[in-house]
Write a protein that holds these residues in place. Sequence first.
Motif, PDB file in Angstrom:
ATOM      1  N   ASP A 196     -14.430  44.228  -4.424  1.00  0.00           N
ATOM      2  CA  ASP A 196     -14.818  44.427  -3.022  1.00  0.00           C
ATOM      3  C   ASP A 196     -14.074  43.485  -2.090  1.00  0.00           C
ATOM      4  N   GLN A 215     -20.910  50.815   7.694  1.00  0.00           N
ATOM      5  CA  GLN A 215     -19.794  50.816   6.752  1.00  0.00           C
ATOM      6  C   GLN A 215     -19.108  52.183   6.693  1.00  0.00           C
ATOM      7  N   ARG A 269     -16.920  45.762   6.788  1.00  0.00           N
ATOM      8  CA  ARG A 269     -17.184  45.136   5.494  1.00  0.00           C
ATOM      9  C   ARG A 269     -18.666  44.790   5.437  1.00  0.00           C
ATOM     10  N   HIS A 274     -17.761  48.604  -0.870  1.00  0.00           N
ATOM     11  CA  HIS A 274     -16.439  48.875  -0.305  1.00  0.00           C
ATOM     12  C   HIS A 274     -16.083  50.350  -0.378  1.00  0.00           C
ATOM     13  N   ARG A 315     -16.284  51.973   2.874  1.00  0.00           N
ATOM     14  CA  ARG A 315     -15.140  51.616   3.726  1.00  0.00           C
ATOM     15  C   ARG A 315     -13.918  52.467   3.366  1.00  0.00           C
TER      16      ARG A 315
END
Length: 305
Positions: free
Chosen positions: A90, A172, A178, A252, A255
């Motif tokens: 991440d 996110q 983040r 993550h 993202r």
Amino acid sequence: MRGNLDYQIAQIWKKIDGIGTSKAVFLSASSHKNVNDTLPVSDKVHSFEYKDEVLRTARDIGRFAFKYGVKDLSKILYEIVDKWFLEKIDRDVSRDTLRNYLSHIVKIQIALEAIASDEQVAYTGYTKEELSSIHSMLKSLNKNGYINRAYSNPGAVVSNLEGNEYYVGLLQYRYGLRVTEAAHIKRSQIQGNILAIQGKGGYFQTKELTSELSDAIIERMVEGVFKINQNSYRKNLEESARIEGETYHGTHGLRYNYAQNLYFNHYNENVENGMRYIDAHKTALKQTSEEIGHHRAEITMHYLG
């Protein structure tokens, strides 16, 4: 194994202390092999530099395990090691660094097994065989440590979250924050529906939220701060992914979804505006990079899978 973290780390070191000894000699006599089970590895650490690396990793994993209520390092299960690795990914840790971590973890496991043997108790922690799963994952990474970790249906994954965690998921997935940026927001960061962020490397940017989202975040602030417990958020996100039949890709992963959507929107718009395909691609990379808080466009390539 009893004692505080520092004491347990010291016991681990006693089992792998090979400073001043020949690595070649230990290799020739070693019964231990690497994660692939193809090459012999020494059961000792033979340099001060590597000692610092291994013990730093042991301490980091120990602190991580403590958060999950595991106070005895010899009882750290593979699931905890796996979660620790996901957190490192991440943070955009490179493949080479991740491989070093895996080597450290093998050394730590050797020490923990030796400690259990000395105490004449069964070793119940993670095994070298289990670590092969992490090794397989690392093989799929490119040299910078990146794989495509976008969720197939991120909206559904986020929708299962509750309370403040739901809004962190939205930040996110829809705005590319983040988890560290979304998990702790001060009232001073929001003006109207504009959220100001100082991200990784001190990179400053703003996000224009919907009025509904900015209002919800402000309403949920306590003493001027909107926040969540990040460990709880990761656990609940993992459970949500399981419910939706998705592979858990950490926080993550959301993202990644944001970056991919952003890139293709920019790319299509650039083509529609008459750009050649290669120019549309390069420009979309630069645009996406700026909007996800990176300084170089080529870094954005890993988000595209």
